[in-house]
Design a protein around this motif. Structure first.
Motif, PDB file in Angstrom:
ATOM      1  N   GLN A  16       6.508  -4.907  10.491  1.00  0.00           N
ATOM      2  CA  GLN A  16       6.593  -5.065   9.039  1.00  0.00           C
ATOM      3  C   GLN A  16       7.649  -4.135   8.452  1.00  0.00           C
ATOM      4  OE1 GLN A  16       4.768  -6.907   6.398  1.00  0.00           O
ATOM      5  NE2 GLN A  16       6.534  -5.977   5.405  1.00  0.00           N
TER       6      GLN A  16
ATOM      7  N   GLN B  52       0.295   7.145  11.435  1.00  0.00           N
ATOM      8  CA  GLN B  52      -0.838   7.130  10.514  1.00  0.00           C
ATOM      9  C   GLN B  52      -1.886   8.139  10.965  1.00  0.00           C
ATOM     10  OE1 GLN B  52      -2.781   3.347  10.307  1.00  0.00           O
ATOM     11  NE2 GLN B  52      -4.062   3.931   8.581  1.00  0.00           N
TER      12      GLN B  52
ATOM     13  N   PHE C 238       1.338   3.376  -3.126  1.00  0.00           N
ATOM     14  CA  PHE C 238       0.254   4.176  -3.673  1.00  0.00           C
ATOM     15  C   PHE C 238       0.167   5.554  -3.008  1.00  0.00           C
ATOM     16  CE2 PHE C 238      -0.580  -0.165  -4.653  1.00  0.00           C
ATOM     17  CZ  PHE C 238      -1.255  -0.175  -5.859  1.00  0.00           C
TER      18      PHE C 238
ATOM     19  N   GLN D 135       7.561  -0.671  10.047  1.00  0.00           N
ATOM     20  CA  GLN D 135       6.205  -0.326  10.462  1.00  0.00           C
ATOM     21  C   GLN D 135       5.833  -1.149  11.691  1.00  0.00           C
ATOM     22  OE1 GLN D 135       4.078  -1.265   6.808  1.00  0.00           O
ATOM     23  NE2 GLN D 135       4.145   0.868   6.169  1.00  0.00           N
TER      24      GLN D 135
ATOM     25  N   GLU E 193      -6.944   6.630   6.961  1.00  0.00           N
ATOM     26  CA  GLU E 193      -6.869   5.751   5.798  1.00  0.00           C
ATOM     27  C   GLU E 193      -7.615   6.406   4.649  1.00  0.00           C
ATOM     28  OE1 GLU E 193      -8.122   1.773   6.957  1.00  0.00           O
ATOM     29  OE2 GLU E 193      -6.004   1.272   7.133  1.00  0.00           O
TER      30      GLU E 193
ATOM     31  N   LEU F 277      -0.868   3.106  13.154  1.00  0.00           N
ATOM     32  CA  LEU F 277       0.356   2.569  12.552  1.00  0.00           C
ATOM     33  C   LEU F 277       1.504   3.569  12.686  1.00  0.00           C
ATOM     34  CD1 LEU F 277       1.625   0.347  10.608  1.00  0.00           C
ATOM     35  CD2 LEU F 277       1.022   1.943   8.776  1.00  0.00           C
TER      36      LEU F 277
ATOM     37  N   ARG G 195       4.578 -16.150   2.798  1.00  0.00           N
ATOM     38  CA  ARG G 195       3.546 -15.559   3.656  1.00  0.00           C
ATOM     39  C   ARG G 195       2.345 -16.506   3.614  1.00  0.00           C
ATOM     40  NH1 ARG G 195       4.483  -9.850   4.705  1.00  0.00           N
ATOM     41  NH2 ARG G 195       6.708  -9.867   5.083  1.00  0.00           N
TER      42      ARG G 195
ATOM     43  N   ARG H 163      -2.456  -3.893   2.460  1.00  0.00           N
ATOM     44  CA  ARG H 163      -1.827  -3.390   3.693  1.00  0.00           C
ATOM     45  C   ARG H 163      -1.204  -4.589   4.390  1.00  0.00           C
ATOM     46  NH1 ARG H 163      -7.354  -0.796   5.448  1.00  0.00           N
ATOM     47  NH2 ARG H 163      -7.952  -2.578   4.177  1.00  0.00           N
ATOM     48  N   ARG H 164       0.143  -4.589   4.443  1.00  0.00           N
ATOM     49  CA  ARG H 164       0.846  -5.785   4.921  1.00  0.00           C
ATOM     50  C   ARG H 164       0.982  -5.834   6.430  1.00  0.00           C
ATOM     51  NH1 ARG H 164       6.354  -5.628   1.903  1.00  0.00           N
ATOM     52  NH2 ARG H 164       6.250  -3.546   2.747  1.00  0.00           N
ATOM     53  N   TYR H 165       0.682  -4.734   7.112  1.00  0.00           N
ATOM     54  CA  TYR H 165       0.876  -4.662   8.557  1.00  0.00           C
ATOM     55  C   TYR H 165      -0.381  -5.093   9.316  1.00  0.00           C
ATOM     56  CZ  TYR H 165      -1.515  -0.352   7.436  1.00  0.00           C
ATOM     57  OH  TYR H 165      -2.411   0.550   6.937  1.00  0.00           O
TER      58      TYR H 165
ATOM     59  N   PRO I 245      -3.615  -2.316  -4.053  1.00  0.00           N
ATOM     60  CA  PRO I 245      -2.839  -2.267  -2.807  1.00  0.00           C
ATOM     61  C   PRO I 245      -3.233  -3.326  -1.780  1.00  0.00           C
ATOM     62  CG  PRO I 245      -4.431  -0.466  -2.874  1.00  0.00           C
ATOM     63  CD  PRO I 245      -4.603  -1.233  -4.141  1.00  0.00           C
TER      64      PRO I 245
ATOM     65  N   ASN J  15       2.512  -1.916  14.101  1.00  0.00           N
ATOM     66  CA  ASN J  15       1.090  -1.729  14.315  1.00  0.00           C
ATOM     67  C   ASN J  15       0.772  -2.152  15.745  1.00  0.00           C
ATOM     68  OD1 ASN J  15      -1.369  -0.835  13.468  1.00  0.00           O
ATOM     69  ND2 ASN J  15      -1.915  -2.664  12.318  1.00  0.00           N
TER      70      ASN J  15
ATOM     71  N   GLU K 135       8.005  -9.508   0.597  1.00  0.00           N
ATOM     72  CA  GLU K 135       8.952  -8.395   0.494  1.00  0.00           C
ATOM     73  C   GLU K 135      10.192  -8.877  -0.255  1.00  0.00           C
ATOM     74  OE1 GLU K 135      11.134  -7.253   4.045  1.00  0.00           O
ATOM     75  OE2 GLU K 135      10.173  -8.880   5.102  1.00  0.00           O
TER      76      GLU K 135
ATOM     77  N   GLN L  49      -8.172   0.465   0.824  1.00  0.00           N
ATOM     78  CA  GLN L  49      -7.765   1.636   1.602  1.00  0.00           C
ATOM     79  C   GLN L  49      -6.237   1.626   1.672  1.00  0.00           C
ATOM     80  OE1 GLN L  49      -9.954   3.590   3.810  1.00  0.00           O
ATOM     81  NE2 GLN L  49     -11.798   2.592   3.061  1.00  0.00           N
ATOM     82  N   ILE L  50      -5.639   2.812   1.728  1.00  0.00           N
ATOM     83  CA  ILE L  50      -4.200   2.880   1.996  1.00  0.00           C
ATOM     84  C   ILE L  50      -3.963   3.812   3.179  1.00  0.00           C
ATOM     85  CG2 ILE L  50      -3.507   2.375  -0.379  1.00  0.00           C
ATOM     86  CD1 ILE L  50      -2.793   5.408  -0.589  1.00  0.00           C
ATOM     87  N   GLU L  51      -2.847   3.623   3.863  1.00  0.00           N
ATOM     88  CA  GLU L  51      -2.562   4.429   5.029  1.00  0.00           C
ATOM     89  C   GLU L  51      -2.138   5.847   4.622  1.00  0.00           C
ATOM     90  OE1 GLU L  51      -1.049   1.731   4.093  1.00  0.00           O
ATOM     91  OE2 GLU L  51       1.138   1.903   4.230  1.00  0.00           O
TER      92      GLU L  51
ATOM     93  N   GLN M  12      -9.963  -6.862   2.250  1.00  0.00           N
ATOM     94  CA  GLN M  12     -10.334  -6.225   0.981  1.00  0.00           C
ATOM     95  C   GLN M  12      -9.369  -6.635  -0.136  1.00  0.00           C
ATOM     96  OE1 GLN M  12     -12.804  -4.859  -0.373  1.00  0.00           O
ATOM     97  NE2 GLN M  12     -11.883  -4.009  -2.242  1.00  0.00           N
TER      98      GLN M  12
ATOM     99  N   SER N  19       0.810  -1.221   0.000  1.00  0.00           N
ATOM    100  CA  SER N  19       0.000   0.000   0.000  1.00  0.00           C
ATOM    101  C   SER N  19       0.846   1.274   0.000  1.00  0.00           C
ATOM    102  CB  SER N  19      -0.929   0.001   1.216  1.00  0.00           C
ATOM    103  OG  SER N  19      -0.203  -0.233   2.395  1.00  0.00           O
ATOM    104  N   THR N  20       2.059   1.215   0.555  1.00  0.00           N
ATOM    105  CA  THR N  20       2.890   2.422   0.625  1.00  0.00           C
ATOM    106  C   THR N  20       3.252   2.926  -0.772  1.00  0.00           C
ATOM    107  OG1 THR N  20       4.738   0.926   0.992  1.00  0.00           O
ATOM    108  CG2 THR N  20       3.938   2.113   2.900  1.00  0.00           C
TER     109      THR N  20
END
Lengths: 217, 218
Positions: free
Chosen positions: B157, B94, A67, B164, B97, B172, A125, A85-87, A83, B166, A114, B109-111, A92, A64-65
């Protein structure tokens, strides 16, 4: 699609300046219908190269980063990236991937999540393995070698080096609708797939914990 | 990123604390003066004064790094009353989103990360803290330190040159350690978290992303 094809042609034209690109096994890629292309991840260049040589336009899961910048995001959208979100667990991203597959189009995922730091294949993963078992579509293992020599994660510069992309014979894992079934099949699926990805890598196999060690109980 | 992200210690003399940037993209160990530079392809060449150069693959160099003995590090840190690791860092939290669409189709969604804040990132045996520059000082940033207790961290992550974190309570957090190795931070944090989980009967950590997953310790 025009922009996608334009980028493919551009990369094919420019890449010889960086080094030879050998592609093996494009004939095994299903000519129609959905499939999951599962690749290892050696360099930031991997998506560019794999999407260039894959004969069918593909959607790819990207962090996602990437984007965050509007310019890069536009490029990503036009190259069919979506995207993840990997964290956190990201339902979705899974829903979107399944929707694309249901529409008959292929989806590409980098199973290590990664880029490798030292060139060795990393453990898978498990979320990707769960998606494979949920989707029940053919899985094309794709091994990229040499892109790490061109642009490793720890360096900013690009160097000339040969790159080889190998598409393996599709693997057929059953679609498992129940969570318990998927969890039970996790280790065997991961081992089969990672074995196929590692085969062309000259013995540079999986590092770190094995899928058995990592499977949740 | 740089070679020091890959080598959190000097593979020749074992000195920790990061390599220093030198000319033309190479990096030098402050302990033994070995200069590391990228050779052919991804190979790395070490030039130690008075010795012939050594060229190895990154994997071979990584295998020569000293062992990451977290127990010994914690013993030393507790004896000295200091953190396990402490380095200047940039933190972005963060702010929210953002939904992303392409041609009217909802993708995800993106952060949305807030502005960077300078400060000191510290790793302790049971928590991570960030002390913003000027915190607590007269005329400085009034914000106090931010703490991530290990019990609240839900994922670790790495992402390009950032790490990152969380957590259950905080949004985040994305860290950069410009003078250090983000890979070392990840490795040491994960090892300290694994130890914390085992010591507190929370199980054995088997995954750090997309969320910390455990299995019962046997």
């Amino acid at each position: 699609m025009t922009f996608y094809r334009f980028c493919q042609r551009l990369v094919r034209t420019v890449w010889p300046l960086i080094g030879p690109l050998e592609v093996v096994g494009t004939e095994v890629i299903p000519e129609q219908g959905p499939f999951l292309l599962i690749a290892n991840h050696q360099s930031v260049l991997d998506p560019i190269l794999i999407q260039t040589v894959c004969p069918r336009p593909m959607h790819t899961m990207a962090k996602s980063t990437q984007f965050a910048s509007p310019v890069v995001a536009q490029l990503m959208y036009h190259l069919n990236s979506f995207p993840v979100r990997r964290y956190r667990i990201d339902p979705q991203a899974v829903r979107y991937a399944l929707r694309v597959l249901r529409s008959g189009e292929p989806v590409g995922i980098y199973i290590e999540g990664e880029r490798t730091w030292d060139g060795r294949l990393q453990p898978p993963r498990l979320g990707t393995i769960r998606l494979i078992l949920k989707a029940g579509v053919p899985v094309v293992p794709c091994t990229i070698q040499g892109s790490y020599d061109v642009w490793p994660r720890w360096h900013r510069g690009v160097r000339r080096a040969p790159v080889r992309i190998t598409f393996g014979e599709p693997l057929y894992f059953p679609r498992l609708d129940h969570r318990e079934e998927r969890e039970a099949a996790l280790t065997a699926t991961a081992n089969t797939l990672m074995g196929r990805l590692a085969a062309p890598l000259d013995g540079k196999g999986v590092t770190g914990a094995s899928p058995e060690q990592r499977q949740a109980v | 990123m740089a070679i020091r992200d890959l080598f959190w210690a000097c593979p020749i003399c074992g000195r920790e604390g990061g390599l220093d940037s030198a000319r033309r993209g190479s990096e030098v160990c402050g302990g033994c003066s070995t200069r590391f530079s990228r050779g052919r392809g991804s190979a790395i060449t070490a030039h130690t004064p008075g010795r012939p150069p050594i060229t190895l693959s990154p994997a071979e160099w990584v295998d020569r790094l000293p062992e990451l003995d977290v127990e010994e590090r914690i013993r030393r840190a507790e004896a000295a009353g200091s953190a396990l690791l402490s380095e200047p860092a940039l933190l972005r939290m963060q702010a929210g989103e953002v939904p992303v669409y392409f041609r009217g189709r909802y993708l995800n969604q993106i952060e949305d990360l807030g502005p960077p804040r300078h400060g000191l990132l510290q790793l302790f045996p049971d928590r991570v803290t960030f002390l913003p520059t000027g915190a607590g000082e007269e005329g400085g940033d009034a914000a106090s330190s931010i703490t991530w207790p290990f019990g609240e961290i839900t994922a670790v992550q790495p992402s390009s040159s950032t790490l990152q974190l969380n957590s259950r309570r905080l949004p985040l957090a994305s860290f950069k350690v410009p003078g250090g190795s983000i890979r070392f931070w990840e490795a040491l944090l994960c090892a300290a978290l694994a130890r914390y989980y085992l010591m507190n009967g929370l199980g054995e950590i088997i995954e750090f992303q997309p969320r910390i997953a455990t299995r019962r310790a046997t």
